[in-house]
Write a protein that holds these residues in place. Structure first.
Motif, PDB file in Angstrom:
ATOM      1  N   UNK A   1       0.809  -1.213   0.000  1.00 23.45           N
ATOM      2  CA  UNK A   1       0.000   0.000   0.000  1.00 23.45           C
ATOM      3  C   UNK A   1       0.843   1.263   0.000  1.00 23.45           C
ATOM      4  N   UNK A   2       1.780   1.342  -0.936  1.00 20.99           N
ATOM      5  CA  UNK A   2       2.592   2.536  -1.081  1.00 20.99           C
ATOM      6  C   UNK A   2       3.670   2.692  -0.034  1.00 20.99           C
ATOM      7  N   UNK A   3       3.893   1.669   0.756  1.00 28.92           N
ATOM      8  CA  UNK A   3       4.889   1.743   1.816  1.00 28.92           C
ATOM      9  C   UNK A   3       5.939   0.657   1.616  1.00 28.92           C
ATOM     10  N   UNK A   4       7.177   1.036   1.845  1.00 24.14           N
ATOM     11  CA  UNK A   4       8.283   0.089   1.758  1.00 24.14           C
ATOM     12  C   UNK A   4       8.876  -0.107   3.146  1.00 24.14           C
ATOM     13  N   UNK A   5       9.029  -1.376   3.548  1.00 19.65           N
ATOM     14  CA  UNK A   5       9.583  -1.693   4.857  1.00 19.65           C
ATOM     15  C   UNK A   5      10.819  -2.566   4.689  1.00 19.65           C
ATOM     16  N   UNK A   6      11.861  -2.225   5.398  1.00 22.02           N
ATOM     17  CA  UNK A   6      13.068  -3.041   5.403  1.00 22.02           C
ATOM     18  C   UNK A   6      13.427  -3.382   6.847  1.00 22.02           C
ATOM     19  N   UNK A   7      13.446  -4.673   7.146  1.00 18.04           N
ATOM     20  CA  UNK A   7      13.921  -5.152   8.440  1.00 18.04           C
ATOM     21  C   UNK A   7      15.335  -5.674   8.266  1.00 18.04           C
ATOM     22  N   UNK A   8      16.204  -5.352   9.199  1.00 13.58           N
ATOM     23  CA  UNK A   8      17.602  -5.770   9.097  1.00 13.58           C
ATOM     24  C   UNK A   8      18.142  -6.124  10.475  1.00 13.58           C
ATOM     25  N   UNK A   9      18.949  -7.159  10.514  1.00 14.92           N
ATOM     26  CA  UNK A   9      19.671  -7.557  11.725  1.00 14.92           C
ATOM     27  C   UNK A   9      21.153  -7.619  11.398  1.00 14.92           C
ATOM     28  N   UNK A  10      21.947  -6.863  12.148  1.00 16.65           N
ATOM     29  CA  UNK A  10      23.385  -6.770  11.923  1.00 16.65           C
ATOM     30  C   UNK A  10      24.101  -7.422  13.105  1.00 16.65           C
ATOM     31  N   UNK A  11      25.000  -8.374  12.863  1.00 14.45           N
ATOM     32  CA  UNK A  11      25.650  -9.060  13.991  1.00 14.45           C
ATOM     33  C   UNK A  11      26.660  -8.174  14.701  1.00 14.45           C
ATOM     34  N   UNK A  12      26.951  -8.476  15.978  1.00  8.54           N
ATOM     35  CA  UNK A  12      27.967  -7.717  16.711  1.00  8.54           C
ATOM     36  C   UNK A  12      29.324  -7.782  16.030  1.00  8.54           C
ATOM     37  N   UNK A  13      30.097  -6.742  16.276  1.00  6.97           N
ATOM     38  CA  UNK A  13      31.463  -6.596  15.758  1.00  6.97           C
ATOM     39  C   UNK A  13      31.501  -6.404  14.247  1.00  6.97           C
ATOM     40  N   UNK A  14      30.399  -5.919  13.691  1.00 11.24           N
ATOM     41  CA  UNK A  14      30.361  -5.566  12.273  1.00 11.24           C
ATOM     42  C   UNK A  14      29.656  -4.219  12.128  1.00 11.24           C
ATOM     43  N   UNK A  15      29.778  -3.642  10.953  1.00  9.40           N
ATOM     44  CA  UNK A  15      29.028  -2.436  10.600  1.00  9.40           C
ATOM     45  C   UNK A  15      28.361  -2.668   9.255  1.00  9.40           C
ATOM     46  N   UNK A  16      27.361  -1.874   8.958  1.00 10.35           N
ATOM     47  CA  UNK A  16      26.626  -2.045   7.703  1.00 10.35           C
ATOM     48  C   UNK A  16      26.261  -0.709   7.100  1.00 10.35           C
ATOM     49  N   UNK A  17      26.220  -0.688   5.783  1.00 15.88           N
ATOM     50  CA  UNK A  17      25.697   0.444   5.033  1.00 15.88           C
ATOM     51  C   UNK A  17      24.414  -0.014   4.368  1.00 15.88           C
ATOM     52  N   UNK A  18      23.320   0.671   4.678  1.00 17.63           N
ATOM     53  CA  UNK A  18      22.004   0.279   4.180  1.00 17.63           C
ATOM     54  C   UNK A  18      21.532   1.320   3.173  1.00 17.63           C
ATOM     55  N   UNK A  19      21.079   0.849   2.023  1.00 21.76           N
ATOM     56  CA  UNK A  19      20.608   1.718   0.938  1.00 21.76           C
ATOM     57  C   UNK A  19      19.084   1.590   0.854  1.00 21.76           C
ATOM     58  N   UNK A  20      18.395   2.658   1.199  1.00 20.67           N
ATOM     59  CA  UNK A  20      16.937   2.655   1.187  1.00 20.67           C
ATOM     60  C   UNK A  20      16.410   3.357  -0.055  1.00 20.67           C
ATOM     61  N   UNK A  21      15.438   2.774  -0.729  1.00 25.38           N
ATOM     62  CA  UNK A  21      14.824   3.468  -1.867  1.00 25.38           C
ATOM     63  C   UNK A  21      13.955   4.615  -1.365  1.00 25.38           C
ATOM     64  N   UNK A  22      14.475   5.817  -1.460  1.00 27.19           N
ATOM     65  CA  UNK A  22      13.758   6.950  -0.882  1.00 27.19           C
ATOM     66  C   UNK A  22      14.056   8.212  -1.677  1.00 27.19           C
TER      67      UNK A  22
END
Length: 894
Positions: free
Chosen positions: A834-855
């Protein structure tokens, strides 16, 4: 427009108990509490557990010692200021052969917390060097027969003191199964595995302490031909005509004394129920000839024959580091079929590699024949023509009127269906169990989506791996082949590394790749090499560079590059020696194996790609990967040398294979895919080449035409150059040729050919038509790393630095994946509603992440209900996060 990076440092709202820092899942050489390691500097790995977001390790301390009560640590690293928690190399005193060690670790994090010491983990060293073997090679005393019944070997001995530790070290020429006092030693099958036996023969180590008794004991070992002297790769007795055993039992007593029970001239041999056993053809087991109690101490072996001792070399003996083949999933029949020909057939519902366990009760001498097949023909009859010369048939003979349970020992089959002949009595499904066998690699990845056929494709990809990863990455499990084809393995590696922990599996196999490499640097197309002298070819022999580099990316361990770098370099140098003017036009190349072709091709519809164009692309690719490895290993001189070579390779490609307007001389999907994937074209020509690729796909009515070489990269290239819509169109195409066509035709594994079963129900040519052949399953890599977007950065390999960059399309409502990294679980899942985008993410300890959201600037973006500020984006909002669980919602603009 300028992209904006947001750094999220949120505090988790979790229970205080869950926020406590601790350490779990201690592994050494990627294994949990292994025994029999020969590595003097084994690698330690562990995982952090913390309920706080953005947790990073800042220091660690490891201590190790002998696993003997009352003995304290013999080595400690002290506090080491480092974020490294995987592949930390032991650097203590020299390890001794056959010793039991423990290790523990504690860590400090960036929140000022220190963990307690972990629970102890353990490992046991192996024999470490050939001179530690006190045993002699022994062979059966009986004369070899044409049928080659499996030899039985036995030895009795006594222990009159309390045993505190007993380790059995075993290997063979051929295959073995061992028992002590009537109980099976371990749960591994097809040991000692398949390696380049002349240079590398594995032995296994087993803790058998609980199998020994005070007083009389007995060892029994059964041997089978296996790969060593059986029919394999269209040859027989490739490694020798003998079959032999090497056995050493090291016993430690409570009083501090020790004893070794070894294979020597005191052993005896005979034969038993296994009258015949070949990998391709099956087994004959005659229960009337079973020697009851032969592997127990009280058995009368007076009529047995003394064994012969043989002076075979022990210099090539090595410990086993990869996971053994074990039993896994089981299946009951989903159907009992009476075919038009009158055959009695059981359908197990899943194409698999393994065997069937059968219960039967009849009369003495009743013979049951169990034949195996992957498919039924168009009329519904049992079909085995595609097995070629493989008989794939097990025969069981009953000893009496009691219930018997039969299963093979030294063979396996690729099958979904079995045909029964001579089975006594009625068919009850409970009497038949299909058992899947494959290397016991840990399961690491999962994928699901809103598309039913796509989920079945994922299932088929998984079972393609399970059916073909039996100690080596085979091409197929059913016909008279089952070889370690290098082209298939390199094409599928990234997909395999997501589904399973294949680092040990491939590390072992890549050492055989190097061992089979010729002094000049040529790499055979199958490893271990069963095909004799041959010159390496593009896409297959490039396994020497492709797999090590991708292993480094997947697992972040520089050791694989250290180990394989000489082989990588020799391969590139070999190709260079065969490439005057920097053009690789020498040698034997398979080209784009099994590409789309038309039988009556009057208008050039067959997608034939120039083999030498393909070779040139892989020449450039292997050179680039060698440069990458040299850069990681600090070999700066090699970086300069091979960068200059790569420039010349690309120039030669442009001059030979492109027109002034940027077209390729082979107007095929594979040609454009390889040129783009491997950056063979100048940057300013790449967009037009991608457009030509899309135009070509449209010419084939939105169907792919690629074979083994082009298919793994096809969707990656389309997405990289802005054509994700076309990548989805190809992925979701349901008519031939496509990934989903076999799914629609009822496949439960990946097929060797796009049209193994044609739309009219007939088969492709039987000489090469496997229905369990994983190469085309390489599309899984795109599904996980692009569709869902789980990936690792090159400067943070092994998922130390993570990217989550989903690509939405194809009308899918949702897609998700999980992956067990060395740091813990990584997960992502997107959903459109319904026109909404949802992203769930789990990142493990001792790491980092770059997340790219369609926005876009017009979108409202929140994380766990908290609004994120935006300044400017270019189609995506880029967010940098640490460990923890996140829920992003994009609503509004799109």
């Amino acid at each position: 427009m300028k992209k904006t990076c947001l750094l999220l440092i949120f505090t988790a709202f979790t229970l205080a108990t869950s926020a406590q820092l601790r350490v779990q899942l201690l592994r050494i050489e990627n294994l949990v509490n292994p025994i029999g390691l020969d590595e003097q500097r084994p690698a330690f790995s562990w995982q952090l557990v913390s309920g706080k977001r953005n947790t990073l390790q800042t220091a660690y301390e490891i201590r190790t010692g002998e696993r003997i009560k009352g003995v304290g640590p013999v080595y400690s690293t002290g506090k080491v200021n480092s974020g490294q928690s995987v592949h930390v190399r032991y650097d203590g005193p020299a390890l001794e052969a056959g010793k039991h060690y423990y290790w523990q670790v504690r860590v400090w994090d960036n929140n000022g917390q220190a963990s307690g010491w972990s629970e102890p983990a353990y490992w046991q060293t192996g024999l470490m060097q050939p001179s530690a073997w006190k045993a002699s090679w022994i062979t059966p005393g009986d004369t070899e027969t044409v049928q080659r019944p499996s030899p039985l070997m036995r030895k009795t001995f006594s222990t009159n003191k309390r045993v505190v530790s007993a380790t059995a070290y075993i290997t063979a020429h051929g295959l073995y199964e061992a028992q002590i006092n009537g109980q099976r030693v371990g749960d591994a099958y097809f040991t000692p595995g398949w390696t380049t036996y002349q240079k590398r023969l594995q032995y296994q180590a087993y803790d058998v302490t609980k199998l020994l008794k005070q007083g009389a004991n007995a060892i029994g070992v059964t041997l089978g031909s296996g790969w060593y002297r059986g029919d394999i790769g269209w040859h027989t007795n490739v490694y020798g005509k003998d079959i032999a055993l090497l056995f050493q039992l090291a016993i430690q007593y409570a009083d501090g004394s020790s004893e070794s029970i070894v294979s020597d001239g005191s052993w005896k041999s005979s034969t038993g129920a296994i009258r015949y056993s070949e990998l391709y053809h099956g087994e004959i087991i005659d229960a009337r000839l079973h020697k009851k109690g032969w592997d127990e101490a009280g058995y009368n072996d007076q009529d047995w024959t003394p064994v012969k001792t043989v002076d075979f070399s022990k210099n090539q003996l090595i410990a086993t580091y990869n996971e053994p083949v074990k039993k896994h999933e089981t299946f009951k029949p989903v159907g009992v079929i009476h075919t038009p020909k009158g055959e009695l057939v059981l359908d197990f519902g899943q194409n698999l590699a393994g065997w069937v366990v059968i219960k039967a009760k009849g009369k003495r001498g009743d013979s049951i024949i169990v034949s195996h097949a992957e498919v039924l023909d168009k009329a519904g009859n049992f079909y085995t023509e595609n097995l070629r010369a493989a008989k794939a048939k097990d025969i069981y003979v009953l000893a009496d009127d009691q219930e018997h349970i039969f299963e093979p020992h030294f063979t396996w089959h690729g099958f979904r269906y079995v045909k029964l002949e001579g089975y006594p009595g009625s068919i009850h499904p409970d009497n038949f169990t299909a058992v899947a066998l494959y290397s016991a690699m840990p399961e690491t990845g999962s994928f699901s989506s809103s598309h039913k056929l796509l989920n079945q494709l994922q299932h088929n990809i998984e079972w393609g791996l399970r059916g073909n990863f039996l100690d080596v990455p085979t091409d197929c499990p059913q016909r008279d082949e089952r070889l370690g084809w290098t082209g298939d393995a390199q094409a599928f590696f990234r997909t395999a590394s997501f589904l399973r922990g294949v680092d040990n599996f491939f590390s072992k196999w890549m050492k055989d790749v190097a061992a089979e490499q010729t002094p000049e640097g040529s790499v055979p197309k199958v490893v271990p090499n069963m095909l004799g002298p041959q010159q390496g070819g593009s896409g297959w022999s490039d396994v020497a560079t492709i797999v090590p580099w991708n292993m480094y990316l997947a697992y972040g361990d520089k050791q694989i590059l250290e180990d394989q770098y000489p082989s990588m370099k020799k391969w590139v140098d070999f190709v260079t020696s065969k490439s005057p003017g920097h053009l690789w036009k020498d040698g034997h190349h398979y080209g784009d194996w099994l590409f789309y072709s038309v039988n009556d091709d009057r208008d050039g519809r067959s997608a034939i790609t120039d083999r030498h164009l393909i070779a040139q692309c892989f020449y450039g690719h292997s050179t680039q990967l060698l440069i990458n490895a040299a850069r990681v290993l600090g070999k700066n001189d090699d970086v300069k040398t091979y960068q200059a070579l790569l420039d010349n390779i690309k120039s030669a490609f442009i001059n030979e294979y492109t027109t002034p307007n940027g077209a390729l001389v082979s107007n095929t999907q594979t040609a454009y895919v390889l040129a783009l994937q491997f950056d063979m074209l100048p940057e300013q020509q790449r967009a037009q080449a991608a457009d030509r690729l899309v135009a070509n796909i449209k010419q084939y009515r939105n169907h792919l035409t690629t074979g083994f070489i082009g298919t793994p990269y096809l969707c990656h290239v389309l997405s990289r150059f802005g054509h994700t819509d076309m990548a989805y169109t190809l992925l979701l195409q349901e008519s031939y040729p496509s990934w989903l066509y076999p799914v629609k035709m009822g496949a439960t594994t990946i097929w060797e050919r796009w049209d193994g079963i044609k739309p009219n129900g007939t088969f492709q040519e039987a000489s090469m038509n496997s229905f369990n052949h994983y190469a085309y399953g390489a599309i899984g890599d795109w599904m996980y790393r692009v569709m869902v977007g789980l990936d690792t950065e090159e400067d943070g390999p092994g998922y130390k630095k993570i990217t989550i960059k989903p690509h939405i399309g194809g009308g899918l409502e949702h897609a998700s994946a999980t992956y067990q990294t060395n740091y813990g679980e990584l997960a992502a899942g997107w959903k459109k509603s319904e026109g909404q985008f949802t992203l769930d993410a789990t990142i493990p300890p001792n790491t980092t992440a770059t997340i790219y959201l369609p926005a876009t600037p017009a979108d409202k973006v929140t994380e766990n209900g908290v609004a994120l500020s935006q300044q400017s984006v270019d189609g995506r909002l880029i967010v940098k996060v640490g460990s923890g669980s996140y829920k992003f919602v994009v609503a509004g603009g799109k």
